[in-house]
Enzyme design. Structure first.
Site, PDB file in Angstrom:
ATOM      1  N   LYS A  77       0.849  -1.201   0.000  1.00  0.00           N
ATOM      2  CA  LYS A  77       0.000   0.000   0.000  1.00  0.00           C
ATOM      3  C   LYS A  77       0.882   1.248   0.000  1.00  0.00           C
ATOM      4  O   LYS A  77       1.963   1.240   0.610  1.00  0.00           O
ATOM      5  CB  LYS A  77      -0.883  -0.046   1.260  1.00  0.00           C
ATOM      6  CG  LYS A  77      -1.894   1.080   1.399  1.00  0.00           C
ATOM      7  CD  LYS A  77      -2.763   0.842   2.631  1.00  0.00           C
ATOM      8  CE  LYS A  77      -3.765   1.939   2.874  1.00  0.00           C
ATOM      9  NZ  LYS A  77      -4.636   1.670   4.035  1.00  0.00           N
ATOM     10  N   SER A 152      -9.613   1.649   3.419  1.00  0.00           N
ATOM     11  CA  SER A 152      -8.831   2.475   2.537  1.00  0.00           C
ATOM     12  C   SER A 152      -7.866   1.706   1.647  1.00  0.00           C
ATOM     13  O   SER A 152      -7.396   2.248   0.651  1.00  0.00           O
ATOM     14  CB  SER A 152      -8.025   3.478   3.360  1.00  0.00           C
ATOM     15  OG  SER A 152      -7.127   2.798   4.227  1.00  0.00           O
ATOM     16  N   SER A 176      -9.504  -1.112   7.380  1.00  0.00           N
ATOM     17  CA  SER A 176      -9.050  -0.883   6.009  1.00  0.00           C
ATOM     18  C   SER A 176      -8.419  -2.070   5.314  1.00  0.00           C
ATOM     19  O   SER A 176      -8.122  -1.988   4.128  1.00  0.00           O
ATOM     20  CB  SER A 176      -8.067   0.280   5.967  1.00  0.00           C
ATOM     21  OG  SER A 176      -8.775   1.479   5.989  1.00  0.00           O
TER      22      SER A 176
END
Ligand code: GLN
Length: 484
Positions: A77, A152, A176
């Site tokens: 990420k 997210s 997330s």
């Protein structure tokens, strides 16, 4: 053509000469290119990945033993530092920022010969549930392009969902990793607080943040945890009591498990009826197999989301203060007369709307006059939840919850009502408030065609039980690969 099942099977293929790391990188690069429109990746380190793959192929040919993650293709990420590679938290304020060091988790992966294929899109500073708040634009769910992948860590979830890598890393402050895994039909695992070093993870809310793992099978996820959970002197909040070796072995014992669920959550008015029904059906199957499944009360259910948003925005307002255009971050081109206006302009230009909203909320709840009413109250709720969890895990081994009240939202659906999106975090933020390990397993398909999962939690420090039970559930489920 290369067909990925598990790390163990892949290593076997390499040993038998049925494939090479180079061919495998080629396979994933083609997948990434073919899925370009989903916008899951921010950076793809194609040339570097080929070089590393060739190096590993040569090493193997010269007789070197395979390290644990030899040639395993992993995406990270865009909030996890990879030395010399740009990392931006999907924010304009960190545009062109190149970290000078590796996050400990990344270093540990590299030490075991993993190949980092690229960085994945996400909500700005990991704040969001839809991956619609990114400076790079939204990510699309690979199963239905009209739907969000969740957030997210939406890019990391889609990268695994559409086979653009073997495994990926996300971060989970309030769900997330688990919620996008739920929306995308993959496994999403958040270890307990302190299981993986946060050093090099761009902070959102430090007492909640954890690096998490996306994958398609439990032994791989377990192996990644084993590699990344090494103690680290750079993170003083690491839980050093965690057993060092967590690798999932075949569970041969026929010991029965004590499962429980919160009545207030399973009966929650926001929970989609079909999701509730599927979970209740699983409870029945577990009981038939001889396990206990019992209801437990959670009187504080209505306070979970408010406590989470008060505490995380407070921590975010403090963590994000460093992006002032001097120490870090975007610097305005405008000539300004004083320092305060200069900071203000840098931050106004650099941050997106959602992040600004949370910084302001966090500053508000920390301000004199409101501190006791909001921040202290939320801390009290957190303490009561932790105590409640201790009681629950005194009696039970595993807590079962849904992941999200619904399947993936339609893109744009929540623009008008951001509070509704916050409230949909009700089932995931609980594990971050209490620091417990939690996992989302892709066991079901809704009549609307979208996947959804079950969420399991165990006591802090008991990742092993969580992964072992998960492995059993995955093996016994007839879960369809949601993408095919
Ligand atoms: N949806 C949650 C939030 O917006 C989760 C964020 C996260 O886990 N990073 O705060």
């Amino acid at each position: 053509m290369f067909n990925y099942q598990t790390i163990t099977a892949y290593h076997q293929q390499l040993r038998l000469g049925e494939t090479t790391c180079r061919d495998v990188v080629q396979f994933y690069v083609e997948k990434i290119e073919a899925n370009n429109k989903l916008n899951a990746f921010v950076q793809v380190y194609k040339d570097e990945a080929f070089l590393k793959a060739e190096d590993l192929d040569n090493k193997r040919k010269s007789g070197c033993a395979l390290k644990k993650l030899h040639g395993v293709v992993i995406a990270i990420k865009d909030v996890i530092c990879y030395k010399g590679h740009s990392i931006t938290a999907a924010s304009a304020i960190l545009k062109d920022y190149i970290p000078l060091y590796n996050a400990t988790a990344v270093q540990l992966l590299l030490d075991e010969d993993a190949i980092i294929i690229g960085t994945c899109n996400c909500d700005e500073f990991a704040m969001g549930s839809t991956n619609e708040h990114s400076v790079y634009g939204k990510v699309l769910n690979g199963i239905s392009n009209n739907h969000v992948p969740g957030g997210s860590s939406g890019g990391s979830a889609v990268a695994v969902q559409m086979d653009m890598c073997m495994l990926s890393l996300g971060s989970d402050t309030g769900g997330s990793v688990r919620q996008p895994a739920d929306f995308c039909g993959v496994i999403g695992f958040k270890p307990g607080y302190g299981a993986i070093s946060r050093y090099g993870l761009i902070a959102y809310a430090s007492s909640f943040d954890q690096i998490g793992i996306f994958g398609k099978n439990i032994p791989d996820v377990g192996l990644l945890l084993e590699v990344m959970s090494a103690p680290d002197e750079f993170d003083s909040t690491m839980n050093i009591s965690l057993p060092p070796v967590l690798f999932i072995k075949n569970n041969t014992s026929d010991e029965k498990t004590r499962f429980c669920y919160f009545t207030e959550m399973m009966d929650h008015p926001s929970l989609d009826k079909e999701i509730a029904q599927a979970l209740f059906q699983t409870f029945e199957e577990l009981k038939k197999a001889g396990h206990a499944v019992e209801p437990v009360d959670l009187k504080l259910v209505d306070y979970i989301v408010p406590a989470y948003y008060v505490l995380t925005t407070a921590e975010a307002s403090s963590n994000l203060a460093r992006y002032d255009g001097v120490r870090y971050g975007h610097r305005t081109q405008q000539a300004l007369k004083d320092l305060t206006t200069f900071y203000l302009q840098n931050r106004s230009e650099g941050f997106g709307t959602e992040v600004k909203k949370r910084i302001m909320l966090g500053t508000f709840v920390l301000s004199t006059g409101y501190y006791d009413a909001y921040f202290n109250k939320a801390l009290q709720v957190r303490k009561m939840l932790v105590e409640h969890m201790a009681m629950v895990f005194n009696k039970f081994d595993v807590l079962i919850l849904p992941n999200s009240p619904s399947t993936a939202f339609r893109i744009g659906d929540n623009d008008k009502d951001p509070i509704a999106v916050y409230l949909a975090d009700i089932f995931t933020v609980f594990a971050n408030l209490t620091g417990t390990p939690a996992i989302s397993l892709p066991l079901y398909k809704h009549s609307n065609g979208l996947p959804f999962g079950i969420q399991l939690m165990t006591n802090r420090g008991d990742e092993l039980t969580l992964l072992q039970i998960s492995d059993e559930l995955m093996k016994n489920s007839h879960h369809p690969d949601p993408v095919k």
